[in-house]
Write a protein that holds these residues in place. Sequence first.
Motif, PDB file in Angstrom:
ATOM      1  N   ASP A 435       6.671   7.142 -43.558  1.00 57.36           N
ATOM      2  CA  ASP A 435       5.753   7.015 -42.419  1.00 57.36           C
ATOM      3  C   ASP A 435       6.623   6.746 -41.198  1.00 57.36           C
ATOM      4  O   ASP A 435       7.125   5.650 -41.007  1.00 57.36           O
ATOM      5  CB  ASP A 435       4.780   5.856 -42.693  1.00 57.36           C
ATOM      6  N   THR A 436       6.813   7.786 -40.389  1.00 57.79           N
ATOM      7  CA  THR A 436       7.774   7.699 -39.291  1.00 57.79           C
ATOM      8  C   THR A 436       7.074   7.382 -37.983  1.00 57.79           C
ATOM      9  O   THR A 436       6.243   8.146 -37.511  1.00 57.79           O
ATOM     10  CB  THR A 436       8.519   9.046 -39.132  1.00 57.79           C
ATOM     11  N   TRP A 438       7.388   7.013 -34.030  1.00 54.79           N
ATOM     12  CA  TRP A 438       8.218   7.329 -32.857  1.00 54.79           C
ATOM     13  C   TRP A 438       7.348   7.910 -31.774  1.00 54.79           C
ATOM     14  O   TRP A 438       6.125   7.927 -31.909  1.00 54.79           O
ATOM     15  CB  TRP A 438       9.393   8.225 -33.225  1.00 54.79           C
ATOM     16  N   GLN A 439       7.964   8.364 -30.687  1.00 59.75           N
ATOM     17  CA  GLN A 439       7.217   8.850 -29.526  1.00 59.75           C
ATOM     18  C   GLN A 439       7.996   9.986 -28.862  1.00 59.75           C
ATOM     19  O   GLN A 439       9.203  10.115 -29.078  1.00 59.75           O
ATOM     20  CB  GLN A 439       7.084   7.734 -28.473  1.00 59.75           C
ATOM     21  N   THR A 440       7.309  10.740 -28.007  1.00 66.31           N
ATOM     22  CA  THR A 440       7.998  11.759 -27.212  1.00 66.31           C
ATOM     23  C   THR A 440       9.206  11.114 -26.525  1.00 66.31           C
ATOM     24  O   THR A 440      10.287  11.687 -26.454  1.00 66.31           O
ATOM     25  CB  THR A 440       7.027  12.312 -26.144  1.00 66.31           C
ATOM     26  N   ASP A 524       2.560   0.374 -27.739  1.00 71.55           N
ATOM     27  CA  ASP A 524       1.867   0.178 -29.016  1.00 71.55           C
ATOM     28  C   ASP A 524       1.842  -1.299 -29.391  1.00 71.55           C
ATOM     29  O   ASP A 524       2.779  -2.041 -29.093  1.00 71.55           O
ATOM     30  CB  ASP A 524       2.592   0.937 -30.132  1.00 71.55           C
ATOM     31  N   ARG A 539      -2.431   1.874 -29.896  1.00 72.92           N
ATOM     32  CA  ARG A 539      -2.099   1.749 -28.484  1.00 72.92           C
ATOM     33  C   ARG A 539      -2.757   0.513 -27.870  1.00 72.92           C
ATOM     34  O   ARG A 539      -3.879   0.176 -28.210  1.00 72.92           O
ATOM     35  CB  ARG A 539      -2.579   2.981 -27.709  1.00 72.92           C
TER      36      ARG A 539
END
Length: 673
Positions: A435-436, A438-440, A524, A539
């Motif tokens: 379950d990774t 991360w974000q842009t 987050d 969020r």
Amino acid sequence: MVVPESQEKMYYPPDDLKRDAHVPDFNSYLALYRKSLENPEAFWKEIADEFFWKKPATGPLLQYNFDVTKGNIYVKCMEGAKTNMCYNVLDRLVREKNFGEKVAYYWEGNSPDHHMAITYSQLLSQVCRCANVLKKMGVKKGDRVSIYLPMIPELVYTMLACARIGAVHSIVFAGFSSESLCERIIDASSCVLVTADGVYRGEKLINLKQIADEALEKCREKGSSTVTKCLVIKHPALRTKSGAACNKLQTPWDSDCDVWWDEAMRDSPEECEPEWLDAEDPLFILYTSGSTGKPKGVLHTVAGYLLYTSLTFKYVFDHHHDDVYWCTADIGWITGHSYITYGPLANGATSVLFEGIPVHPHVGRFWEIIEKYKVTKFYTAPTAIRLLMQYGREPLQKYDLSSLRILGTVGEPINPEAWQWYHEVVGQGRCPVVDTFWQTETGGHVLTPLPAATPLKPGSATFPFFGVEPAILNEHGEELEGEAEGYLVFRRPWPGIMRSVYRNHERFENTYFKKFPGFYVTGDGCKRDKDGYYWITGRIDDMLNVSGHLMSTAEVEAALMKHPAVAEAAVVSRPHAVKGECLYCFVTLKHSREFNHTLQDELKRLVREKIGPIATPDFIQNAPALPKTRSGKIMRRILRQIARNEKDLGDLSTLADPKVVEELFNQRCEAAA
Ligand code: WT7
């Protein structure tokens, strides 16, 4: 931290995976993690040594300021070095590693009739030819190229061609509307737009060229005509068997601007010397929603992004030479940039490049493809898992999924039921689920298990990746130790973190670094449990996540406000069984306007037009008035509760007019609009 042992049910890595894993157990993870924080220079130097540098770095591996109170925020990786991304992911492998004949991509179209294999040397030659086409159109180092394409191989050719000549690609997901495309072209002031004539999504034929033309027209209306050439690819599904055009779509043609890909590529030479770039030159811009409604051009640079995507890919999917890896994302999102294009190619991986959707022409499409290519590593989104879960086990039982070894998820929190189903039914209890999180902005995975090392708890993204130092803060910016819940932040950069918001460094600093000086703020919420596991809680700003796509309530509100009948709009998220979250919109109409189904439909259509189908609201409710504080601020907490039909509203004393709430409950939408 010690090797985790917990009262809860944990899932331990299978022994066969440990045998040849890059990080075979939790102690190895801990040792490497410690090294990455205590001696980042040595840690990243080793990774950098695997790549080609035309000129070595002159400065330290990472230099940065993460504290707004001490000056401008900056991150620099391998300053002084010169390199080229495209050279590293293609030429290096073909020349130095003899990967020329290895398959880079198995392309699988929307229809099972369309498929092809592309080797590393074929990829290199297409990319070079495309690079020469772009050069001939006048594209130079530093110029921006907007790419609006479906998931066809030409999308990969074009992005790598940009990387080769030092042009900055700005890929716009092909599900976005002409308005969204126009906004992104203007912000980037791109000189070339690359698109296709059309594309099938499932049964539906979409006229992409028309949308692209509309976007360019809108740019002109707004006084911005930076695009001088539009390169148009004929989609494989819109050709006859011999490759000729079949006229399913009328494509208006402006011969001053439009260029057919086939014609341009035909005589384009296969030799193209890469442009040697500075380590910190921009590689690409990718727009992501911002809480003000205006999308942010997230900027990533060459060297750091190369190191980070290649290393995360290698470790998180425990990549080996004979793997067949499949990430179902679209390259229009960061997942596709990092884990379909750059990360896998940097490792010389063989990937599936899939254009279609999970339920066309049948609901077993994913499983059919896994069997066909003997996929070993599979990476998808919780929303896709929840969608496919609805059809039960039967569609999977027709296919042989025994090749699978590791499963991954990304994009949104995964609920335990979906996790279990993924693990038991898809992975047959044999494959770890990574379950990774991360974000842009982060460029690559930042919280993630390593498949052979990390005992799993369903729903937790577990622990930080190498070089990443998370912290949890409370509202006052105080750091919380041990078991805690609060804001997820990072104390220092890693090579792949974004460098700026394109042409708006101030917005970059304000968005991510102002709230808690000294930290990068993810936006987050996060919980750390007694075993040190991190759990993303969602969020904590005005953003929401629909089917793994982040959007801001403000941008949907702005779209609704464009309707002449709407006086005010407020949008909140509501849980949705498949999409995770969906949009619930409250609209206050102007005097004498009537709320009815026609209006609801018009509003939904408007949002699709302004943003794109992914932002289509599920609920539109009439709101004679919105709950506001005495100072006039909309109380979104209350709207969220009304959308969820939660009657216990707690303290309403700050409301200017409490009667508003009762009326809103009376007018709730039970069923989707
Ligand atoms: C937001 C980033 C990262 C690629 C796709 C989305 C949410 C992402 C997870 C996860 C819980 C997740 C967060 C994050 N998110 N992955 N594994 N568990 N939440 O990229 O559009 O930039 O969205 O997606 O809220 O901030 P993005």
